[in-house]
Structures are given as structure tokens and as C-alpha cells.
Scaffold this active site. Structure first.
Site, PDB file in Angstrom:
ATOM      1  N   SER A 179       0.815  -1.214   0.000  1.00  0.00           N
ATOM      2  CA  SER A 179       0.000   0.000   0.000  1.00  0.00           C
ATOM      3  C   SER A 179       0.851   1.268   0.000  1.00  0.00           C
ATOM      4  O   SER A 179       0.369   2.344  -0.329  1.00  0.00           O
ATOM      5  CB  SER A 179      -0.925   0.014   1.215  1.00  0.00           C
ATOM      6  OG  SER A 179      -1.897  -1.011   1.104  1.00  0.00           O
ATOM      7  N   ILE A 181       3.688 -10.299  -8.945  1.00  0.00           N
ATOM      8  CA  ILE A 181       3.704  -9.744 -10.288  1.00  0.00           C
ATOM      9  C   ILE A 181       2.990 -10.695 -11.257  1.00  0.00           C
ATOM     10  O   ILE A 181       3.513 -11.774 -11.579  1.00  0.00           O
ATOM     11  CB  ILE A 181       5.158  -9.497 -10.770  1.00  0.00           C
ATOM     12  CG1 ILE A 181       5.926  -8.698  -9.720  1.00  0.00           C
ATOM     13  CG2 ILE A 181       5.144  -8.801 -12.128  1.00  0.00           C
ATOM     14  CD1 ILE A 181       5.302  -7.375  -9.336  1.00  0.00           C
ATOM     15  N   CYS A 226      -0.643   4.593 -14.098  1.00  0.00           N
ATOM     16  CA  CYS A 226      -0.937   3.283 -14.703  1.00  0.00           C
ATOM     17  C   CYS A 226      -2.002   2.564 -13.892  1.00  0.00           C
ATOM     18  O   CYS A 226      -2.920   1.945 -14.432  1.00  0.00           O
ATOM     19  CB  CYS A 226       0.311   2.402 -14.762  1.00  0.00           C
ATOM     20  SG  CYS A 226       1.647   3.106 -15.724  1.00  0.00           S
ATOM     21  N   GLU A 283      -4.223  -3.755  -6.614  1.00  0.00           N
ATOM     22  CA  GLU A 283      -4.484  -2.463  -7.278  1.00  0.00           C
ATOM     23  C   GLU A 283      -5.090  -1.453  -6.311  1.00  0.00           C
ATOM     24  O   GLU A 283      -6.034  -0.734  -6.633  1.00  0.00           O
ATOM     25  CB  GLU A 283      -5.434  -2.660  -8.461  1.00  0.00           C
ATOM     26  CG  GLU A 283      -4.908  -3.614  -9.496  1.00  0.00           C
ATOM     27  CD  GLU A 283      -4.053  -2.911 -10.532  1.00  0.00           C
ATOM     28  OE1 GLU A 283      -3.971  -1.667 -10.502  1.00  0.00           O
ATOM     29  OE2 GLU A 283      -3.454  -3.607 -11.366  1.00  0.00           O
TER      30      GLU A 283
END
Lengths: 390, 253
Positions: A142, A167, A243, A368
């Protein structure tokens, strides 16, 4: 939406003819090519790599980017509808498309040099090359600003050291967008290629969520790259964060697709499954569940539709994206669980999708930007006060 | 090779089909429409022939109200070069002769080498339109086509017969073929194709009125009754009564 699940507020009427045909194409592709293989891939913890060139051929990789950047130039709503359909299939499939389009093609398109664009975007767009995005680290999730990965200038080159964790597509990627902090504390982006000396990856095993998706750890030990591997047109944390805004936008759409699949499955089942004197759909307890699901789904649909049009108009803010990502993940998480309840014992098997979606959503809820971090972003937006350490 | 492909918009297999209150047709507002299945294969076959010959034109042609432009756009997105939309209100129009007349009128000026249509439509299932068009335009005609070989101004087609039999037939051009599902793998429209379809021509024509020889009177859901009849007596008597019931009441013998 009308053709493929609930459209309680006639949102279909707001979509263009092209957007509807794009959704239909994505729906048909997923149902025909993907649904027959997902359970095996989920069980074996593999991803159907053979579908990647097909996804590229159809234009599903980075589709809202212009054609010269490997995309198809479609509206952001159309892009959202594609991800909606991919995630109706499985979050692993949508995650693949999100990473490739929003986290790899987007930064190369937005911040890359002409040489970098020419080298990577056509292959990434056509699905003949795979990319990944390295921001999160074992000790910094975070709080990406705390990243420990370092890049150090050495003559005309850079030397990169560090580790990236969680990843997606890490071990299968031909190109990795890796973010690192330089000696002045400035975050910079690099395009690392598979097989570079000192650059290795290993897959994370034992996942009980997003099983049909490759998740890896990247390791950089004195990886030497020329300055031409650096994304020249961005510096600072806003690079990776921009992004993430793109990717979170797609996640908000995808979560609706997963929820709709759970809802449709539970609704059909409830009309067929008889207990006592009639189908369970005829009982108040089940109807209360279905009413809750359709309401939450409709709210989520309206959020992403409006968000998409704002994005098309260039007016979308990252706080608005946080609201949609946060709400729709929580919505889908609840809907999947309620759907499983309606399915009873049958709901715990792979014969019905909700429990697979349910397990997947646990990842999406957290990646995300965790649910909690998006709560704080919204809190800061409405109060003007940051509740996290800066 | 200039190829016309007839496509029809029909209710999807999974669409709800509520009957309209006037009992003349289904309630169109509740129906989700798709491209007729065998038409999709016919379109794919036409596109493959054009691609194999690296020249030619594929023209998609459809009959119906404004909503059918959705399947026209889909066909253009998959690669058809242009389209003709015969504007007509098809609700309850089930006369294959009238339908074929409209198509023949629109097609005759164009001088197509080949006219492809799906074997039959998934809604009415008449399976006559392509054959009648061939007759009206004086073309060679073959139905139930499962494979096509082109070359030398002629074509050879494989037709599906009954009971697993097939037949190869040579036809002169021009020819009208009705295409069986399953002879190829229809493509998906790519996003590039979908975006490019906007720029392709859709010519809208209004047909001359044609008198229909048949029309739809009423549609309804079949009524089913459940009755239990107990048959008693000796075995011989029961068998006799059972046969009588099968033969005269249920009429299955």
C-alpha cells in the site's frame, strides 16, 4: 448488457452500436473458447497461453489505445465492456488483459520513447509478446513510495537492484515495466527484458485465489541496462500511479462481469431447484437475496457506465476511479457469496462458477489498491485531510 | 468472384420469447436478436473464397426493419465489403415467395456470380428463400451445401443427403447455394473490423409491394393436458383397451 444478463436500468440503451457489438464479440469469444478450459486451468493453476494471440488478433489488448500504439482506438466504455466479459469468464483472464493493456502498453504509449514504442507496442497489441508490471515489493504494498528497489547511474547505463512481488505474468513476460528509486529518491521506470543478466523470476505457488493466472516474484541483482531502457517521459511516483488508475478503471468493469455471472447462475438455479412445494425462487428468503444482488449490480453498472463516459470526455479523476474500484469489488465479493448460498451444497463444486469467482475476488479486493486504501483516498477527497502517513 | 450473402436477424436461442398480446408474433421489445446461425457460416464461406482468390467482393443483403442493421454491421465488421438493406416491416411476414421476390429484385441488377444463403432461418425454418431466388434469377441452384470448390468458371459443391449420404455436384455460374451450418469456423469480428464497419456503405432500398400468398393467423403456446386413465380387466382386455386408446384417442399407432 441486456443480451447477457441483468439490465434493470436499461443501460444498454445508452451504449453505441459498436460498443454493443464489441461486447457481443467478447462474450462469444469467452463462452466459446474459454469456458470449456477454465476449470482445468483453475485446478492445475495454469493460464491458457494459447488464447493470447487470439485475444491480440481480436484487438482486446490495450484496445482503447490508438491503433499506432497497438490498440484499436475504441471508447473507454467499449474497453470496459471487454473486461466485463473477460471477467465473466474468470478474473485470471481479465487480469491478463488489464496488465498487458493498462500496466504495460499504457506506460510505454504514454511515457516511452519512439524506439520503445516501435519495439514493443505492436507485439504487445497483437499478443505475440507478453508484458508485466513491477511496482509492489515484499515489504511495500500500500505504500509504494517506500520502495526499496534502487537504480543507480553508472556512466551511460543504470544498475538496478531489488525485488518485486505479486507480479502477474512475471515469469512469462518478454518485457517488464520495473519501477525503481534513484540516488536522489526519484522513482523511474525501466523496460527490462527477459533473460537479462541478473534478472530472474520465480512463480508463487499455493495460491487458492486467481489460480488461472501466473503470479511471480522478480529479482534484480546488478541488472545493467542502457539509458534507452528507461521510460524517458516520466519521473516520480505519479508514473506508476497513473498506470494503476487505468488498471483500476478496468477492474471496476470486470467486477460487474464476475457478479453478473454469479447472479445469473444463482437466478437460474433458484428457478429450477425445488424444495418443499416449489422452486426456491418462490420463497421470500431467496427473493430477498436476489433483490439485494440485482440492486447492488445495477448500482455498480451505473457507476462504471458514468465513469467510462467521463473517461471518454477526459474528465475522470482518480478519486472517482477509487470509488468504482472500491465499491464494485465489495459488491462482487458479496454477490458471489450470496450466489453460493443460493446454490447450497452444489455451490461448493466447480460445476458452478460462484465459488471460483468468490476466491478470485479476494485477490481483486486487495490488489491495485486495497479496499482500505481506496477508503482513505475517498476520505481525503471529501475532508481534505490525509489519514495515512505521507 | 462477386458474392452476395443473405443474412437474417432472428431471435437468439437463449432469448425470451414472450408472445405479443395481438398473438401475431413475439413481443419484439423483449427479444434479443442475433444473426441466423447458418447465415453466419454462409458469410464465412464467402469471405474465405474472396480471401483465397485475393480478389472479388462480398455484399451482405438483409430484409427487415431498422433493427436488422445490427446484423448488417456485424457482417461488415467481419469483412463484407458493403451491404444492401431491403427496408420492410417483417412482423408476421412468412411468405417465402414474397421474401424471395424482394431479394431477387434487389439482386438482379448486381449480376452476382454466387448468392449464398443459410440453409434455413432459425425462426420460421422455411428453407426455401435461396432456392426460389435461384429459380427467379435463372441461376443454377444447390441446397444443403457442405463444401465448395471453385475454379474454371464452374463450382463443385458437396451436398448433404439423407441418412449420412453425400453428393458432389458441378454447377455453372452464376449459382445460388444454401449453406449448411458447420462447414467452416466462423470468425469473430475484430475490434478493428468493428470500427472500420462504420465507414462501409449500407444501401437502403424500399421494395415494390408483393402480394403475400400466406400470412400468420395466430401464434400461441401449445396447451397441454394431463389425464390419468385407469385400465382394468384381464391382461388380454387391458392390452385390447390400450391398443384402442393408442389408435383412436392418442393416435400414435
Amino acid at each position: 448488457m441486456k443480451n447477457y444478463g441483468p439490465d434493470f436500468y436499461n443501460i444498454t440503451d445508452l451504449l453505441t452500436e459498436e460498443e454493443l457489438l464489441i461486447q457481443q464479440t467478447a462474450y462469444d469469444f469467452v463462452q466459446t473458447e474459454f469456458m470449456s478450459v477454465i476449470n482445468d486451468h483453475y485446478e492445475n493453476a495454469t493460464f491458457p497461453m494459447e488464447l493470447v494471440p487470439k485475444l491480440g488478433e481480436l484487438g482486446f489488448m490495450g484496445s482503447s489505445l490508438p491503433e499506432k500504439s497497438g490498440g484499436a482506438g475504441v471508447s473507454n466504455v467499449a474497453y470496459g465492456l471487454i473486461l466485463h466479459e473477460l471477467e465473466r469468464g474468470d478474473s485470471g483472464l481479465r487480469s491478463f488483459a488489464s496488465v498487458q493493456g493498462s500496466l504495460v502498453m499504457y506506460p510505454i504509449h504514454a511515457y516511452g520513447s519512439d524506439d520503445q514504442k516501435a519495439k514493443w507496442l505492436p507485439g504487445l497489441g497483437s499478443g505475440t509478446k507478453i508484458g508485466c508490471f513491477g511496482l509492489t515489493e515484499p515489504n511495500f504494498g500500500s505504500n509504494p513510495g517506500g520502495m526499496a528497489t534502487r537504480c543507480k547511474r553508472n556512466g551511460d547505463d543504470w544498475i538496478i537492484n531489488g525485488n518485486k512481488m505479486w507480479i502477474t505474468n512475471g515469469s512469462v513476460a518478454d518485457v517488464s515495466v520495473v519501477w525503481a528509486r534513484d540516488e536522489d529518491g526519484i522513482v523511474r521506470g525501466f523496460l527490462l527484458e527477459k533473460g537479462m543478466e541478473g534478472f530472474t523470476s520465480s512463480d508463487i505457488h499455493g495460491k487458492l485465489s486467481l489460480r488461472a493466472s501466473v503470479t511471480s516474484e522478480l529479482s534484480m541483482t546488478n541488472v545493467r541496462v542502457p539509458d534507452s531502457a528507461r521510460l524517458p517521459n516520466i519521473e516520480g511516483l505519479k508514473g506508476p500511479l497513473s498506470c494503476l488508475t487505468q488498471a483500476r478503471y478496468g477492474i471496476a468493469w470486470g467486477m460487474v462481469g464476475a457478479a453478473v455471472d454469479c447472479y445469473n447462475t444463482a437466478l437460474d438455479y433458484s428457478k429450477e431447484r425445488k424444495q418443499f412445494s416449489k422452486p426456491i425462487a418462490g420463497y421470500q428468503l431467496t427473493q430477498a437475496k436476489l433483490a439485494e444482488m440485482i440492486t447492488r449490480i445495477t448500482e455498480a453498472q451505473l457507476l462504471v457506465y458514468r465513469l467510462g463516459r467521463l473517461k471518454d470526455e477526459g474528465k475522470m479523476t482518480f478519486q472517482q476511479v477509487s470509488m468504482a474500484k472500491r465499491n464494485n469489488c465489495a459488491m462482487a465479493r458479496d454477490v458471489a457469496r450470496i450466489a453460493r448460498e443460493i446454490l447450497g451444497a452444489n455451490g461448493i463444486t466447480e460445476d458452478y462458477s460462484p465459488i471460483r469467482h468468490m476466491a478470485n475476488i479476494e485477490s481483486v479486493y486487495t490488489y491495485e489498491g486495497t479496499h482500505e486504501m481506496h477508503t482513505l483516498i475517498l476520505g481525503q477527497e471529501v475532508t481534505g485531510m490525509a489519514a495515512y502517513d505521507s | 468472384m462477386k458474392i452476395a450473402v443473405l443474412v437474417k436477424q432472428v431471435p437468439g436461442a437463449e432469448s425470451p420469447l414472450p408472445i405479443h398480446s395481438n398473438q401475431k408474433w413475439v413481443d419484439e421489445d423483449a427479444v434479443a436478436y442475433v444473426m441466423n446461425e447458418s447465415d453466419n457460416y454462409a458469410l464465412e464461406e464467402a469471405l474465405q473464397i474472396k480471401e483465397a482468390n485475393s480478389e472479388g467482393e462480398v455484399v451482405v443483403i438483409s430484409l427487415g426493419p431498422d433493427r436488422i442493421q445490427k446484423v448488417i454491421r456485424e457482417a461488415l465488421a467481419k469483412g463484407a465489403d458493403r451491404a444492401i438493406h431491403i427496408q420492410i416491416d417483417t412482423v408476421g411476414a412468412i411468405d417465402p415467395l414474397a421474401t424471395a421476390s424482394h431479394f431477387a429484385d434487389a439482386l438482379k441488377e448486381e449480376n452476382f456470380d454466387l448468392i449464398f444463403s443459410g440453409l434455413q432461418s432459425d425462426d420460421f425454418g422455411m428453407a426455401q428463400t435461396g432456392v426460389i431466388i435461384g429459380e427467379m434469377l435463372g441461376m443454377a441452384t444447390a441446397s444443403l451445401v457442405m463444401a465448395i470448390e471453385t475454379g474454371g468458371g464452374k463450382i463443385k459443391v458437396k451436398r448433404e443427403l439423407e441418412a449420412g449420404w453425400f453428393q458432389w455436384v458441378s454447377l455453372s455460374l452464376p449459382a445460388s447455394l444454401t449453406i449448411q451450418s458447420g462447414l467452416n469456423t466462423p470468425r469473430y469480428p475484430s475490434l478493428k473490423g468493428i470500427m472500420g464497419a462504420k465507414k462501409k456503405e449500407i444501401k437502403v432500398v424500399t421494395p415494390n409491394p408483393v402480394e403475400a400468398n400466406q400470412s400468420l393467423e395466430k401464434i400461441y403456446v401449445p396447451h397441454s393436458d394431463k389425464q390419468t386413465v385407469m385400465i382394468e380387466g384381464s391382461v388380454d382386455q387391458m392390452v385390447e383397451k390400450l391398443i384402442h386408446t393408442f389408435r383412436n384417442d392418442i393416435k400414435v399407432l
